[in-house]
Design a protein around this motif. Structure first.
Motif, mmCIF file in Angstrom:
data_model
loop_
_atom_site.group_PDB
_atom_site.id
_atom_site.type_symbol
_atom_site.label_atom_id
_atom_site.label_comp_id
_atom_site.label_asym_id
_atom_site.label_seq_id
_atom_site.Cartn_x
_atom_site.Cartn_y
_atom_site.Cartn_z
ATOM 1 N N ARG A 67 0.810 -1.225 0.000
ATOM 2 C CA ARG A 67 0.000 0.000 0.000
ATOM 3 C C ARG A 67 0.841 1.273 0.000
ATOM 4 O O ARG A 67 0.587 2.197 -0.767
ATOM 5 N N ARG A 68 1.833 1.346 0.840
ATOM 6 C CA ARG A 68 2.677 2.545 0.924
ATOM 7 C C ARG A 68 3.406 2.780 -0.400
ATOM 8 O O ARG A 68 3.524 3.910 -0.866
ATOM 9 N N PHE A 69 3.889 1.697 -1.010
ATOM 10 C CA PHE A 69 4.562 1.806 -2.310
ATOM 11 C C PHE A 69 3.633 2.430 -3.345
ATOM 12 O O PHE A 69 4.004 3.366 -4.049
ATOM 13 N N TYR A 70 2.402 1.920 -3.431
ATOM 14 C CA TYR A 70 1.461 2.453 -4.421
ATOM 15 C C TYR A 70 1.079 3.899 -4.112
ATOM 16 O O TYR A 70 0.982 4.725 -5.020
ATOM 17 N N ARG A 71 0.863 4.205 -2.842
ATOM 18 C CA ARG A 71 0.550 5.591 -2.484
ATOM 19 C C ARG A 71 1.668 6.527 -2.925
ATOM 20 O O ARG A 71 1.410 7.621 -3.427
ATOM 21 N N SER A 72 2.912 6.112 -2.743
ATOM 22 C CA SER A 72 4.045 6.964 -3.125
ATOM 23 C C SER A 72 4.125 7.148 -4.634
ATOM 24 O O SER A 72 4.765 8.087 -5.108
ATOM 25 N N ALA A 73 3.450 6.261 -5.389
ATOM 26 C CA ALA A 73 3.436 6.370 -6.850
ATOM 27 C C ALA A 73 2.153 7.038 -7.348
ATOM 28 O O ALA A 73 1.854 6.996 -8.539
ATOM 29 N N TRP A 107 -1.097 6.422 -6.383
ATOM 30 C CA TRP A 107 -2.330 5.639 -6.322
ATOM 31 C C TRP A 107 -3.122 6.039 -5.080
ATOM 32 O O TRP A 107 -2.552 6.348 -4.037
ATOM 33 N N LEU A 108 -4.457 6.022 -5.218
ATOM 34 C CA LEU A 108 -5.353 6.432 -4.140
ATOM 35 C C LEU A 108 -6.230 5.268 -3.701
ATOM 36 O O LEU A 108 -6.620 4.429 -4.526
ATOM 37 N N GLU A 109 -6.574 5.269 -2.417
ATOM 38 C CA GLU A 109 -7.515 4.274 -1.897
ATOM 39 C C GLU A 109 -8.831 4.423 -2.655
ATOM 40 O O GLU A 109 -9.248 5.528 -2.983
ATOM 41 N N ASN A 110 -9.480 3.291 -2.904
ATOM 42 C CA ASN A 110 -10.709 3.312 -3.691
ATOM 43 C C ASN A 110 -11.742 2.367 -3.087
ATOM 44 O O ASN A 110 -12.261 1.486 -3.749
ATOM 45 N N GLY A 111 -12.013 2.547 -1.805
ATOM 46 C CA GLY A 111 -12.990 1.706 -1.136
ATOM 47 C C GLY A 111 -12.375 0.947 0.019
ATOM 48 O O GLY A 111 -11.167 0.991 0.247
ATOM 49 N N PRO A 112 -13.221 0.226 0.737
ATOM 50 C CA PRO A 112 -12.743 -0.498 1.917
ATOM 51 C C PRO A 112 -11.956 -1.760 1.535
ATOM 52 O O PRO A 112 -12.055 -2.259 0.407
ATOM 53 N N GLN A 113 -11.208 -2.244 2.495
ATOM 54 C CA GLN A 113 -10.466 -3.483 2.310
ATOM 55 C C GLN A 113 -11.443 -4.610 1.993
ATOM 56 O O GLN A 113 -12.543 -4.681 2.538
ATOM 57 N N ALA A 114 -11.021 -5.490 1.090
ATOM 58 C CA ALA A 114 -11.833 -6.666 0.767
ATOM 59 C C ALA A 114 -11.975 -7.525 2.028
ATOM 60 O O ALA A 114 -11.174 -7.423 2.954
#
Length: 159
Positions: A126-132, A134-141
């Motif tokens: 998650r942190r890797f994608y946020r740094s690139a 990417w944004l959260e898009n809903g609750p955890q599965a």
């Protein structure tokens, strides 16, 4: 250090399988918690036979990132606009391989006509994608062996 990203071929399958299984086993402990059932479920389709099916799937664009001539990461996008794989070998972590592969996957989504990309991130990533960007898009599965976090990103040619 030389990073080369290219489409995967069937000859890459053994190395790809090792990268996927090693990445999950060694780097994603936060997600599988060393639970044998979770690891078995997560890696079941990462065997050489499973990876060969992935590479041959016409609905997927599968890539490898080579670091100094060795396969160090595996990624894939599907024709629905989703990144389905982005795994790095433990020995290549924090060496720019994942970032380069992610950029290539994003460019592939643009080439397929998508202006927004989607993926499901592990807790580990998650942190890797946020740094690139990417944004959260809903609750955890929920209700799965390993539950990911949906994410999205507006794509641009510059990344």
């Amino acid at each position: 250090m030389n990073i080369n990203i290219r489409r995967a071929i069937l000859a890459d399958v053994p190395a790809m399988s090792r990268v996927l299984i090693d990445s999950i086993t060694e780097l994603c402990v936060t997600d599988h918690r060393d639970d044998e059932k979770a690891l078995a479920a997560w890696t079941a389709n990462k065997s050489e036979a499973g990876v060969a099916k992935t590479v041959a799937n016409p609905d997927l664009r599968v890539f490898v990132a080579e670091l100094d001539g060795e396969i160090a990461a595996v990624g894939a996008v599907d024709t629905s606009g989703k990144i389905g794989l982005n795994y790095v070998a433990p020995t290549a972590r924090f060496r720019g391989v994942s970032k380069a592969l992610l950029h290539r996957l994003e460019q592939e989504l643009l080439a397929l006509g998508f202006e927004e990309g989607h993926l499901e991130a592990t807790e580990t990533a998650r942190r890797f994608y946020r740094s690139a960007g990417w944004l959260e898009n809903g609750p955890q599965a929920t209700s799965r062996t390993v539950n990911g976090y949906p994410m999205r990103k507006l794509l641009t040619a510059s990344g």
